[in-house]
Design a protein around this motif. Structure first.
Motif, PDB file in Angstrom:
ATOM      1  N   VAL A 236     -43.568  65.197 -28.349  1.00 50.48           N
ATOM      2  CA  VAL A 236     -43.046  66.323 -29.145  1.00 50.48           C
ATOM      3  C   VAL A 236     -43.130  67.616 -28.339  1.00 50.48           C
ATOM      4  N   LEU A 237     -44.243  67.804 -27.628  1.00 52.17           N
ATOM      5  CA  LEU A 237     -44.406  69.011 -26.813  1.00 52.17           C
ATOM      6  C   LEU A 237     -43.328  69.094 -25.735  1.00 52.17           C
ATOM      7  N   LYS A 238     -43.057  67.979 -25.055  1.00 50.62           N
ATOM      8  CA  LYS A 238     -42.016  67.964 -24.019  1.00 50.62           C
ATOM      9  C   LYS A 238     -40.654  68.304 -24.591  1.00 50.62           C
ATOM     10  N   LYS A 239     -40.361  67.768 -25.769  1.00 45.83           N
ATOM     11  CA  LYS A 239     -39.082  68.046 -26.412  1.00 45.83           C
ATOM     12  C   LYS A 239     -38.970  69.517 -26.801  1.00 45.83           C
ATOM     13  N   LEU A 240     -40.066  70.080 -27.300  1.00 46.76           N
ATOM     14  CA  LEU A 240     -40.075  71.501 -27.672  1.00 46.76           C
ATOM     15  C   LEU A 240     -39.826  72.389 -26.463  1.00 46.76           C
ATOM     16  N   LYS A 241     -40.478  72.049 -25.357  1.00 41.78           N
ATOM     17  CA  LYS A 241     -40.315  72.850 -24.144  1.00 41.78           C
ATOM     18  C   LYS A 241     -38.872  72.796 -23.627  1.00 41.78           C
ATOM     19  N   LYS A 242     -38.196  71.681 -23.836  1.00 41.62           N
ATOM     20  CA  LYS A 242     -36.797  71.564 -23.420  1.00 41.62           C
ATOM     21  C   LYS A 242     -35.871  72.340 -24.363  1.00 41.62           C
ATOM     22  N   ASN A 243     -36.339  72.512 -25.595  1.00 40.73           N
ATOM     23  CA  ASN A 243     -35.517  73.174 -26.604  1.00 40.73           C
ATOM     24  C   ASN A 243     -35.982  74.609 -26.859  1.00 40.73           C
ATOM     25  N   GLN A 244     -36.084  75.394 -25.814  1.00 43.51           N
ATOM     26  CA  GLN A 244     -36.298  76.847 -25.837  1.00 43.51           C
ATOM     27  C   GLN A 244     -37.729  77.294 -26.112  1.00 43.51           C
ATOM     28  N   PHE A 245     -38.662  76.347 -26.391  1.00 39.48           N
ATOM     29  CA  PHE A 245     -40.039  76.755 -26.674  1.00 39.48           C
ATOM     30  C   PHE A 245     -40.924  76.473 -25.472  1.00 39.48           C
ATOM     31  N   GLN A 246     -40.635  77.142 -24.346  1.00 36.14           N
ATOM     32  CA  GLN A 246     -41.362  76.903 -23.104  1.00 36.14           C
ATOM     33  C   GLN A 246     -42.837  77.263 -23.194  1.00 36.14           C
ATOM     34  N   ASN A 247     -43.200  78.141 -24.121  1.00 30.56           N
ATOM     35  CA  ASN A 247     -44.589  78.582 -24.238  1.00 30.56           C
ATOM     36  C   ASN A 247     -45.406  77.756 -25.222  1.00 30.56           C
ATOM     37  N   ALA A 248     -44.834  76.703 -25.768  1.00 30.79           N
ATOM     38  CA  ALA A 248     -45.564  75.842 -26.703  1.00 30.79           C
ATOM     39  C   ALA A 248     -46.722  75.155 -25.982  1.00 30.79           C
ATOM     40  N   PHE A 249     -47.833  74.920 -26.690  1.00 33.95           N
ATOM     41  CA  PHE A 249     -48.979  74.252 -26.062  1.00 33.95           C
ATOM     42  C   PHE A 249     -49.769  73.486 -27.111  1.00 33.95           C
ATOM     43  N   LEU A 250     -50.603  72.532 -26.657  1.00 29.69           N
ATOM     44  CA  LEU A 250     -51.383  71.681 -27.534  1.00 29.69           C
ATOM     45  C   LEU A 250     -52.650  72.392 -28.011  1.00 29.69           C
ATOM     46  N   LEU A 251     -53.034  72.085 -29.252  1.00 27.88           N
ATOM     47  CA  LEU A 251     -54.289  72.573 -29.826  1.00 27.88           C
ATOM     48  C   LEU A 251     -55.058  71.358 -30.325  1.00 27.88           C
ATOM     49  N   TYR A 252     -56.361  71.357 -30.149  1.00 30.87           N
ATOM     50  CA  TYR A 252     -57.186  70.270 -30.647  1.00 30.87           C
ATOM     51  C   TYR A 252     -58.227  70.849 -31.601  1.00 30.87           C
ATOM     52  N   THR A 253     -58.471  70.148 -32.706  1.00 33.29           N
ATOM     53  CA  THR A 253     -59.417  70.653 -33.676  1.00 33.29           C
ATOM     54  C   THR A 253     -60.152  69.502 -34.344  1.00 33.29           C
ATOM     55  N   GLN A 254     -61.363  69.795 -34.851  1.00 40.05           N
ATOM     56  CA  GLN A 254     -62.143  68.779 -35.565  1.00 40.05           C
ATOM     57  C   GLN A 254     -61.756  68.704 -37.028  1.00 40.05           C
ATOM     58  N   GLN A 255     -60.961  69.659 -37.514  1.00 38.10           N
ATOM     59  CA  GLN A 255     -60.604  69.673 -38.931  1.00 38.10           C
ATOM     60  C   GLN A 255     -59.212  70.245 -39.096  1.00 38.10           C
ATOM     61  N   ALA A 256     -58.691  70.126 -40.329  1.00 32.94           N
ATOM     62  CA  ALA A 256     -57.341  70.630 -40.587  1.00 32.94           C
ATOM     63  C   ALA A 256     -57.288  72.133 -40.416  1.00 32.94           C
ATOM     64  N   LEU A 257     -56.175  72.610 -39.880  1.00 33.25           N
ATOM     65  CA  LEU A 257     -56.008  74.051 -39.713  1.00 33.25           C
ATOM     66  C   LEU A 257     -55.627  74.699 -41.032  1.00 33.25           C
TER      67      LEU A 257
END
Length: 257
Positions: A236-257
């Motif tokens: 999903v991240l790779k697809k987002l970066k190809k579709n104009q969201f070059q600054n998108a990045f992964l977040l990891y968390t122990q609980q729901a945001l």
């Protein structure tokens, strides 16, 4: 003396009743409850964030309302129940709940007769399948045929705000049940909520994933997820970066945001 005794009894009864119990007198500015003058926003209809909480000691004591006694649970783990839900709105907006918080009809909260305060519960409308996680911070509803009273925003999300009541299923949600190491993708950030909400709607339809909007320091951050599978998150991240969201990045968390 008899009149004075009745007055004391009535005063104590009003203090015992929570906002959703339909108390009367000078405590409330409105005689009858009503819906707000606007619908909740996308941001307001996000699930309550499940966190570690300190239970209210005072709200854990047995109590009596309208001649009926209740014994609050000390632990909600494993709790589930089915029954009728109602909602409460403008009449009680801005007043204290049973554990001392302020009732906000646009927040994802609820009232329950015996769940610990605060606690979290997933409410599912069994007629349409819609669900929401709410923070239980109030006592009520004090009607034998109802098991929970939701905020207006929660009822709106479940699709029964025009009907008054709905058949629901309740399931307690605790930190131990939240998926560990959930993955989110921060897609974009901006200062205009309307733009972020529009983008969230587009991404939900395109990627078939939930979205969360986090508001901090006047900036709205759009997160896509949670995504349980790490490989899917990378794709999903790779697809987002190809579709104009070059600054998108992964977040990891122990609980729901």
């Amino acid at each position: 003396m008899r009149f004075h005794g009745q007055l004391v009894f009535i005063t104590l009864l009003i203090m015992l009743l929570s906002a959703c119990s339909g108390g009367s007198g000078s405590r409330y500015h409105m005689r009858h409850d009503a819906a707000p003058l606007r619908p909740p926003t996308t941001l307001e209809m996000q699930d309550a964030i499940v966190t570690e909480v300190t239970k209210s000691a005072s709200a854990s004591r047995p109590y009596t309302v309208l001649g009926k006694s209740y014994s609050p649970m000390l632990d909600e783990t494993g709790y589930t129940e089915e029954g009728i839900a109602s909602w409460y709105g403008r009449k009680f907006h801005g007043y204290h709940t049973s554990n001392g918080e302020i009732y906000d009809m646009f927040a994802m909260t609820a009232a329950h007769k015996t769940l610990p305060l605060p606690s979290f519960v997933r409410v599912t409308n069994t007629e349409n399948g819609k669900s929401v996680i709410v923070r239980v911070n109030d006592r009520g509803p004090f009607h034998d045929d109802r098991i929970i009273d939701l905020s207006y925003a929660a009822a709106y999300k479940l699709g029964y705000y025009t009907h008054g009541t709905a058949k629901v299923k309740l399931e307690a949600v605790t930190i131990s049940k939240v998926t560990p190491h959930s993955t989110y993708i921060q897609v974009a950030a901006g200062s205009t909520l309307m733009n972020i909400e529009a983008l969230a709607s587009t991404l939900r339809d395109e990627y078939k994933l939930p979205t969360n909007i986090v508001h901090k320091d006047d900036i709205y951050k759009l997160h896509l997820g949670p995504i349980e599978d790490a490989q899917q998150a990378d794709q999903v991240l790779k697809k987002l970066k190809k579709n104009q969201f070059q600054n998108a990045f992964l977040l990891y968390t122990q609980q729901a945001l």
